[in-house]
Write a protein that holds these residues in place. Structure first.
Motif, short mmCIF file in Angstrom:
data_model
loop_
_atom_site.label_atom_id
_atom_site.label_comp_id
_atom_site.label_asym_id
_atom_site.label_seq_id
_atom_site.Cartn_x
_atom_site.Cartn_y
_atom_site.Cartn_z
N HIS A 95 50.47 156.96 120.28
CA HIS A 95 51.15 155.56 119.32
C HIS A 95 50.07 154.85 120.24
N ALA A 546 58.95 155.88 115.99
CA ALA A 546 57.84 155.00 114.99
C ALA A 546 57.89 155.64 113.64
N GLU A 553 50.72 152.20 114.75
CA GLU A 553 52.06 152.55 114.04
C GLU A 553 52.61 152.29 115.94
N GLY A 555 56.50 152.71 118.19
CA GLY A 555 56.65 152.96 118.34
C GLY A 555 56.71 154.19 119.75
N SER A 557 58.13 158.49 119.64
CA SER A 557 58.31 159.78 118.61
C SER A 557 58.49 160.94 119.19
N THR A 561 58.70 160.80 113.46
CA THR A 561 58.42 159.96 113.14
C THR A 561 59.69 159.58 111.78
N HIS A 595 60.57 150.14 123.84
CA HIS A 595 59.45 149.40 123.44
C HIS A 595 58.81 147.70 122.50
N TYR A 601 57.14 143.23 117.32
CA TYR A 601 57.45 144.87 117.43
C TYR A 601 58.63 144.87 116.89
N LEU A 605 59.83 146.79 114.23
CA LEU A 605 60.61 148.41 113.84
C LEU A 605 61.68 148.41 113.44
#
Length: 639
Positions: A95, A546, A553, A555, A557, A561, A595, A601, A605
């Motif tokens: 990502h 994510a 996208e 985030g 992983s 996801t 993140h 952000y 998220l």
């Protein structure tokens, strides 16, 4: 704001190494040539093969901290750039947030200067934009409530009252409860029209309160008519939840009359699905000001979540003032190029710190208590203790070889040593202060991600294992955690922890609550062992994951996801055998902060997935509706 003098651009190519490669380009926008410097960046995609660099020399790494030198004699003139590649990565980048999170230069003079960074670009592959997270949705009933109530039999009117107010004869505590939810509304929606008034209004509608001993403490009933609203409640929490439902109904009808109405007639009968309806926040990786924590508590109350799990310590920082050990919040919070802790995950040239004073904690506990939110503090032990060991070096075995083991995040020798007597003296004093600050029946002690191999190079630990007949890291961890549980029991508290607390023999199941995070099946395994369980699997309830596979996208992983639809549709209880369902106490969202370098952000998220988990915690499975949720979720307050 000062102009940017240096910028680091980065891309990831799938080819060029077992896990692809980074290409970095440093631009010099200053007015002077750049020579004799070193470059540092922080990144969750770590370098594990130091020699796999081209046009740079890898100098050192500490967890997510990476330092490089340019080729000898390189000078980057004003307006020019330097490019180098790094191939020896520990995993693929997936990502746009998998690249550098911060960077700085150490100049030849020793001065540290900031370097701006951008999100990671994808080369030699298609970089699709993220998909829409919510459909347009559809409403069968035009009411804005989240979480959706257990039972509703009501129909909409053409108009809504200007305000709702306590009917004559309301008790002082009932009037005060209206004031509390009114204040909550104003904090969350500062521009919104007040849903309540404490005095009667000819354009309003009266709320007639009645306490009903037949209702559970968190349950309530609402009866709507054109003249008044009957509000029956089992306890103070149920009364607050009923008033919150009314505030949500009023807010939706007023702000989006094209979609939502206020009930004219009918009833709502409501109670939570689970007793544990939680949200966790990691404040170690990134520090959140007290005002942000306060607002998050308000948001939890708005969604009828009743547990705030406060992750106060980790490798990156110790955030809670402990008067017995002041260095925890001096040495144990400072990250910077010349500080006791090196920069990690978003901080660079400027030192960063931040902690919560005991007065801060008391104020937040008072706020949460008034809103029927229980704050469960977490002190993460024995692993994730780098900051603690930096602040209190006497907690380490000086005979243990440096870097004899590494955590999964790359921290060397980061676990409190169970063979050192000071470890227990330290924890006794810490717990004494924690139980004075937090009235919660639980103290969360972490217990997660202790690296297999921890302590095996410690002569003191070897001696203890021989004495106690213990074999390996996890038997020693179990020995340690049993002592911690005894400390909590003496103080009238119960132990909460992550699922690894059960490793190596675990601790007594009585008075122990474990959180299943690694995968859903772990919760069932823990329940079979006799533990009470909260389900918080990373695959559905970790809000740092994510929300789509798309490169753009943001985030993490590692758990895959988690789209909002997946998080909403996941039902933890459905996987439990019938005979074990009584062991499942509830569900919890987890906000891990690696993140979350910006408010944007964070909100992208966390929302709307936090709302989805709130509904999983409250609403019966049979009453859930993804299309309805998609219409109501955009009304959510943000941080």
């Amino acid at each position: 704001m000062a102009p940017v003098s240096y910028r680091l651009e980065a891309s990831w190519q799938p080819d060029g190494g077992a896990f692809g490669r980074f290409t970095f380009t440093l631009f010099n926008f200053s007015a002077v040539p750049l020579a004799g410097f070193r470059l540092v960046y922080t990144s969750l995609t770590r370098v594990i093969v130091p020699e796999a660099c081209d046009n740079a020399t890898f100098l050192r790494r500490n967890a997510n901290f990476h330092e490089f030198a340019p080729p000898v004699g390189l000078t980057v003139a004003p307006g020019e750039s330097w490019t180098f590649t790094v191939s020896g990565l520990h995993r693929n980048a997936r990502h746009c947030t998998d690249g550098a999170k911060s960077a700085y230069l150490t100049l030849a003079s020793g001065e540290h200067v900031a370097v701006a960074v951008s999100d990671l670009l994808l080369e030699n592959a298609v970089s699709d934009p993220p998909p829409q997270r919510l459909p347009e949705g559809k409403l069968d009933l035009p009411f804005s409530m989240q979480p959706w109530p257990a039972q509703i039999d009501a129909w909409a009117g053409d108009r809504f009252p200007v305000v709702l107010y306590p009917a004559p004869g309301a008790a002082p505590d009932e009037i005060a409860a209206v004031g509390e939810v009114l204040a909550l509304f104003h904090r969350l929606f500062s521009e919104g029209h007040a849903p309540f008034s404490l005095v009667a209004s000819s354009q309003g509608r009266a709320i007639v309160f009645s306490k009903n001993a037949a209702l559970a403490p968190e349950a309530y009933q609402l009866a709507f008519s054109t003249k008044e609203i009957g509000l029956a409640y089992g306890g103070a929490a149920g009364r607050q939840y009923a008033l919150t439902t009314l505030a949500q109904l009023m807010n939706g009808a007023r702000t989006h009359p094209d979609k939502f109405r206020f009930p004219a007639q009918g009833t709502i009968s409501d109670a939570p699905r689970y007793s544990w309806r939680g949200c966790h926040l990691d404040v170690s990786r990134q520090f959140y000001p007290t005002s942000d924590v306060s607002r998050l508590i308000d948001i939890l109350a708005w969604f009828k979540l009743n547990i705030f799990h406060w992750h106060l310590t980790d490798d990156e920082a110790w955030r809670l003032e402990i008067k017995a050990f002041p260095t925890l919040t001096t040495l144990g919070v400072l990250r910077g190029p010349d500080e006791p802790l090196l920069p990690q995950l978003g901080n660079g040239a400027e030192p960063v710190g931040g902690f919560y004073s005991q007065d801060d904690v008391k104020a937040l506990v008072a706020q949460a208590t008034a809103l029927h939110v229980e704050i469960v503090p977490e002190i993460d032990i024995p692993g994730h203790s780098t900051a603690t060991l930096v602040a209190l070096p006497d907690l380490a075995d000086g005979q243990e070889a440096p870097e004899s083991y590494h955590s999964v995040q790359g921290y060397p020798n980061n676990a409190l040593n169970p063979a050192i007597e000071f470890t227990y003296e330290f924890l006794e004093k810490v717990l004494d202060e924690i139980v004075e600050l937090f009235p919660s029946q639980y103290v969360h002690i972490g217990g997660d991600e202790v690296a297999n191999g921890s302590w095996l190079a410690s002569p003191l630990a070897k001696k203890l294992m021989e004495k106690e007949g213990l074999s390996g890291t996890f038997a020693l961890q179990s020995f340690f955690l049993k002592k911690v549980k005894q400390m909590l029991t003496v103080r009238g508290r119960k132990l909460a922890g992550w699922n690894e607390v059960a490793h190596g023999g675990g601790v007594s199941t009585e008075g122990t609550l474990l959180m299943a995070w690694e995968r859903p099946e772990v919760g069932i395994e823990l329940a079979r062992e006799g533990y009470d369980v909260v389900m918080t699997p990373g695959q559905a309830y970790y809000l740092d994951m994510a929300q789509a596979d798309a490169w753009q996208e943001p985030g993490a992983s590692w758990a895959g996801t988690a789209t909002p639809a997946h998080t909403y549709g996941y039902d933890a209880e459905g996987e439990f055998p019938e005979e074990l369902k009584s062991r499942m106490k509830g569900v919890q969202a987890c906000i891990w902060s690696e993140h979350f370098l910006s408010r944007g952000y964070f909100n992208r998220l966390v929302f709307p997935r936090l709302c989805a988990i709130a509904e999983a915690a409250w609403t019966p499975k049979s009453a859930k509706d993804w299309q309805r949720f998609a219409v109501i979720a955009p009304l959510s307050p943000k941080l």
